[in-house]
Design an enzyme around this catalytic site. Structure first.
Site, PDB file in Angstrom:
ATOM      1  CE  LYS A   1      -0.244  -3.376  -4.821  1.00  0.00           C
ATOM      2  NZ  LYS A   1      -0.047  -2.092  -4.128  1.00  0.00           N
ATOM      3  CG  ASN A   2       2.153  -3.531  -1.489  1.00  0.00           C
ATOM      4  OD1 ASN A   2       2.006  -2.858  -2.522  1.00  0.00           O
ATOM      5  ND2 ASN A   2       1.168  -3.741  -0.642  1.00  0.00           N
TER       6      ASN A   2
ATOM      7  NE  ARG B   1      -1.630   6.766  -0.469  1.00  0.00           N
ATOM      8  CZ  ARG B   1      -1.597   7.987   0.047  1.00  0.00           C
ATOM      9  NH1 ARG B   1      -2.355   8.916  -0.452  1.00  0.00           N
ATOM     10  NH2 ARG B   1      -0.819   8.267   1.068  1.00  0.00           N
TER      11      ARG B   1
ATOM     12  CB  CYS C   1      -6.423   6.958  -2.284  1.00  0.00           C
ATOM     13  SG  CYS C   1      -6.166   5.755  -1.002  1.00  0.00           S
TER      14      CYS C   1
ATOM     15  NE  ARG D   1      -3.055   4.571   1.743  1.00  0.00           N
ATOM     16  CZ  ARG D   1      -2.700   3.761   0.766  1.00  0.00           C
ATOM     17  NH1 ARG D   1      -3.427   3.673  -0.326  1.00  0.00           N
ATOM     18  NH2 ARG D   1      -1.608   3.034   0.855  1.00  0.00           N
TER      19      ARG D   1
ATOM     20  CG  ASP E   1      -3.198  -4.556   1.650  1.00  0.00           C
ATOM     21  OD1 ASP E   1      -3.893  -3.542   1.810  1.00  0.00           O
ATOM     22  OD2 ASP E   1      -1.964  -4.517   1.468  1.00  0.00           O
TER      23      ASP E   1
ATOM     24  NE  ARG F   1      -2.919   0.835  -8.114  1.00  0.00           N
ATOM     25  CZ  ARG F   1      -3.176   0.899  -6.801  1.00  0.00           C
ATOM     26  NH1 ARG F   1      -4.393   1.084  -6.372  1.00  0.00           N
ATOM     27  NH2 ARG F   1      -2.214   0.810  -5.916  1.00  0.00           N
TER      28      ARG F   1
HETATM   29  N1  EPU Z   1      -0.178   6.894   8.478  1.00  0.00           N
HETATM   30  C1  EPU Z   1      -0.153   8.184   8.973  1.00  0.00           C
HETATM   31  N2  EPU Z   1       0.862   9.009   8.587  1.00  0.00           N
HETATM   32  C2  EPU Z   1       1.857   8.596   7.751  1.00  0.00           C
HETATM   33  C3  EPU Z   1       1.827   7.271   7.246  1.00  0.00           C
HETATM   34  C4  EPU Z   1       0.793   6.452   7.632  1.00  0.00           C
HETATM   35  O1  EPU Z   1      -1.027   8.579   9.728  1.00  0.00           O
HETATM   36  O2  EPU Z   1       2.763   9.389   7.449  1.00  0.00           O
HETATM   37  C5  EPU Z   1      -1.274   5.981   8.880  1.00  0.00           C
HETATM   38  C6  EPU Z   1      -2.155   5.576   7.692  1.00  0.00           C
HETATM   39  O3  EPU Z   1      -3.143   6.544   7.409  1.00  0.00           O
HETATM   40  C7  EPU Z   1      -2.707   4.260   8.152  1.00  0.00           C
HETATM   41  C8  EPU Z   1      -1.535   3.649   8.940  1.00  0.00           C
HETATM   42  O4  EPU Z   1      -0.698   4.754   9.284  1.00  0.00           O
HETATM   43  O5  EPU Z   1      -3.768   4.473   9.016  1.00  0.00           O
HETATM   44  C9  EPU Z   1      -0.719   2.615   8.192  1.00  0.00           C
HETATM   45  O6  EPU Z   1      -0.429   3.068   6.880  1.00  0.00           O
HETATM   46  P1  EPU Z   1       0.899   2.676   6.109  1.00  0.00           P
HETATM   47  O7  EPU Z   1       1.762   3.898   6.008  1.00  0.00           O
HETATM   48  O8  EPU Z   1       1.513   1.467   6.720  1.00  0.00           O
HETATM   49  O9  EPU Z   1       0.360   2.341   4.664  1.00  0.00           O
HETATM   50  P2  EPU Z   1       1.156   2.545   3.315  1.00  0.00           P
HETATM   51  O10 EPU Z   1       2.598   2.382   3.569  1.00  0.00           O
HETATM   52  O11 EPU Z   1       0.689   3.773   2.636  1.00  0.00           O
HETATM   53  C10 EPU Z   1       1.204   0.030   2.606  1.00  0.00           C
HETATM   54  C11 EPU Z   1       0.747  -0.761   1.413  1.00  0.00           C
HETATM   55  C12 EPU Z   1      -0.776  -0.823   1.411  1.00  0.00           C
HETATM   56  C13 EPU Z   1      -1.228  -1.495   2.720  1.00  0.00           C
HETATM   57  C14 EPU Z   1      -0.672  -0.708   3.914  1.00  0.00           C
HETATM   58  C15 EPU Z   1      -0.985  -1.354   5.249  1.00  0.00           C
HETATM   59  C16 EPU Z   1       2.494  -0.390  -0.206  1.00  0.00           C
HETATM   60  C17 EPU Z   1       2.921   0.216  -1.495  1.00  0.00           C
HETATM   61  N3  EPU Z   1       1.238  -0.137   0.191  1.00  0.00           N
HETATM   62  O12 EPU Z   1       0.637   1.336   2.451  1.00  0.00           O
HETATM   63  O13 EPU Z   1      -1.163  -1.631   0.313  1.00  0.00           O
HETATM   64  O14 EPU Z   1      -2.631  -1.516   2.793  1.00  0.00           O
HETATM   65  O15 EPU Z   1       0.764  -0.590   3.804  1.00  0.00           O
HETATM   66  O16 EPU Z   1      -0.480  -2.634   5.306  1.00  0.00           O
HETATM   67  O17 EPU Z   1       3.261  -1.105   0.419  1.00  0.00           O
HETATM   68  C18 EPU Z   1      -2.597  -2.454  -1.368  1.00  0.00           C
HETATM   69  O18 EPU Z   1      -1.643  -3.143  -1.767  1.00  0.00           O
HETATM   70  O19 EPU Z   1      -3.775  -2.612  -1.774  1.00  0.00           O
HETATM   71  C19 EPU Z   1      -2.341  -1.426  -0.362  1.00  0.00           C
HETATM   72  C20 EPU Z   1      -3.180  -0.429  -0.133  1.00  0.00           C
END
Ligand code: EPU
Length: 418
Positions: A22-23, A92, A116, A121, A305, A397
């Protein structure tokens, strides 16, 4: 709304094929915005987030020919670089349209995703990094409006490694003028998968999989034929489900190197694991399990995850386990539901203390997010009696054909359609 009913107490046995990740497919589909040439993807999982991504791409004017597990995507021209809140709020990862739209059209308007179930996030790191590439960014009425005549390569340092932030910037930088360096970049296998696909489209990228990624922008990219990697979190989930039920399961189609942190924790707990890297096969046999201590970390650390799944597993291990969540501030929503099944878990700030040796009992429970839902499914498989899981749309999802796959392994599981 659909429900899932599980009659617990049956060890999982047999083979299960892991679906495309998925990701990984989500950023890959958004990368098709970077070219007017046709892109062909295969091993696409049937998931609600994929369907949402198709809807978003179509709303931009992208042509999509959807097959069973493949699709042809062609962004010949982008008529409407605007992602409405109604679509973004359900997924998201829609924020992944920002980088490619800006790079291709010089303009993007995307609804701010908001918080969320697992935390606030924010996307501040995506936005400040795009500004470094020369984008002008305004926030108006809940939307991010980004404009740039031409993006210019720049050095970027992420305060925290962000997965979708790194992906967004990679997709913006491949069409920017000049050289971009992404420091403290995320190192997840999904980043490497995206880089491989972008390179096949003609991009110049190096360092993916390390915390420093370098990109030399190109004036245009070509089309691509790309097969998505196996889903390491789906794989980890079946490994835990097998261990949790004292089963014997062989996973097919996931690179064992992507799940090293998960395998090492399961081995530490006492599960018996055999791996074939060559054939992308992992066999796990559940045993009498011991307690663990684990902390979630960015890759290659233990993935957030998989935190909920390990927590339910810890309820049957000998001794007290401690799980620390370091990535998201609110990712313990499953705890109350597990307590309804008899689990003894105490939350202390970012840590959960889980008393082992507890036999879960079936109960009606409510899914709150994707990984919390699957932890309740595993709880249901372990529990005596019947578990009824409500709001299972979260599961759809991210887990392709979960009832069918689990039934194939001998689980007593049914979906009641509404
Ligand atoms: N963060 C910030 N500011 C930003 C971006 C991130 O403070 O602009 C913080 C977040 O709040 C968090 C940390 O940085 O504390 C890491 O977040 P990240 O941005 O890496 O998460 P994401 O890219 O939104 C992806 C996956 C998530 C997975 C996370 C962590 C996708 C589509 N989603 O989310 O997947 O948990 O990385 O590995 O790739 C899931 O599949 O269930 C899922 C939530």
């Amino acid at each position: 709304m659909d429900k899932i009913i599980i009659e617990g107490g049956y060890p999982l046995k047999g083979e299960v094929s892991i679906s495309g990740a998925k990701n990984s497919i989500l950023p890959l589909l958004f990368s098709s915005l970077l070219t007017d040439k046709p892109c062909f993807f295969d091993r696409i999982p049937h998931l609600r987030d994929v369907a949402t991504t198709y809807k978003i791409l179509k709303s931009f004017g992208v042509a999509i020919d959807e097959g069973e597990h493949q699709s042809h995507v062609q962004a010949l021209s982008i008529k409407n670089p605007f992602a409405h809140y109604d679509l973004v709020r359900t997924m998201r990862a829609s924020v992944l349209a920002l980088g490619p739209l800006l790079a291709r059209c010089g303009y993007a308007k995307i609804a701010l995703p908001g918080g969320c179930a697992i935390g606030a996030r924010p996307i501040n790191l995506h936005l400040s990094a795009l500004q470094k590439l020369g984008a002008d960014i305004r926030l108006e009425e809940g939307y991010v409006i980004a404009t740039a005549k031409k993006l210019r390569g720049a050095p970027i340092y992420f305060e925290t490694p962000t997965v979708t932030g790194t992906e967004n910037l990679m997709m913006a930088a491949v069409l920017a003028d000049g050289h971009t360096v992404l420091d403290n970049a995320a190192r997840e296998p999904e980043i490497v998968d995206l880089a491989k696909c972008l390179k096949k489209m003609g991009a110049t990228i190096s360092g993916e999989g390390t915390s420093r990624i370098e990109i030399e922008g190109k004036p245009s990219l070509s089309g691509v034929h790309y097969t998505v990697m196996g889903d390491r979190i789906e794989a980890g989930t079946y490994l835990v489900a097998a261990a949790a039920t004292g089963g014997d399961v062989t996973l097919l189609g996931c690179d064992p190197e992507h799940v090293t942190a998960i395998l090492s924790k399961l081995e530490e707990m006492g599960a018996d694991i055999a791996v074939s890297n060559e054939f992308q096969k992992i066999r796990i046999q559940g045993r009498d399990l011991r307690n663990i201590k684990l902390s979630t970390e960015p890759y290659p650390g233990f993935p957030t995850d998989m935190q909920a799944q390990m927590m339910v597993l810890a309820t049957r291990a000998r001794g007290t386990s401690i799980i620390v969540e370091n990535i998201f501030e609110n990712r313990f929503m499953h705890v109350c539901e597990l307590q309804r099944m008899g689990a003894k878990i105490e939350i202390q700030g970012h840590s959960a203390v889980i008393e082992g040796g507890v036999s879960l009992k079936g109960a009606p429970v409510m899914a709150t997010d994707l990984r919390a839902s699957v932890c309740l499914v595993i709880g249901g498989l372990m529990a005596s009696g019947t578990t009824e899981i409500n709001r299972v749309y979260h599961l759809d999802r991210g887990y392709e054909e979960i009832e069918k796959k689990l039934k194939g392994l001998g689980a007593h599981i049914e979906r009641i359609r509404d």
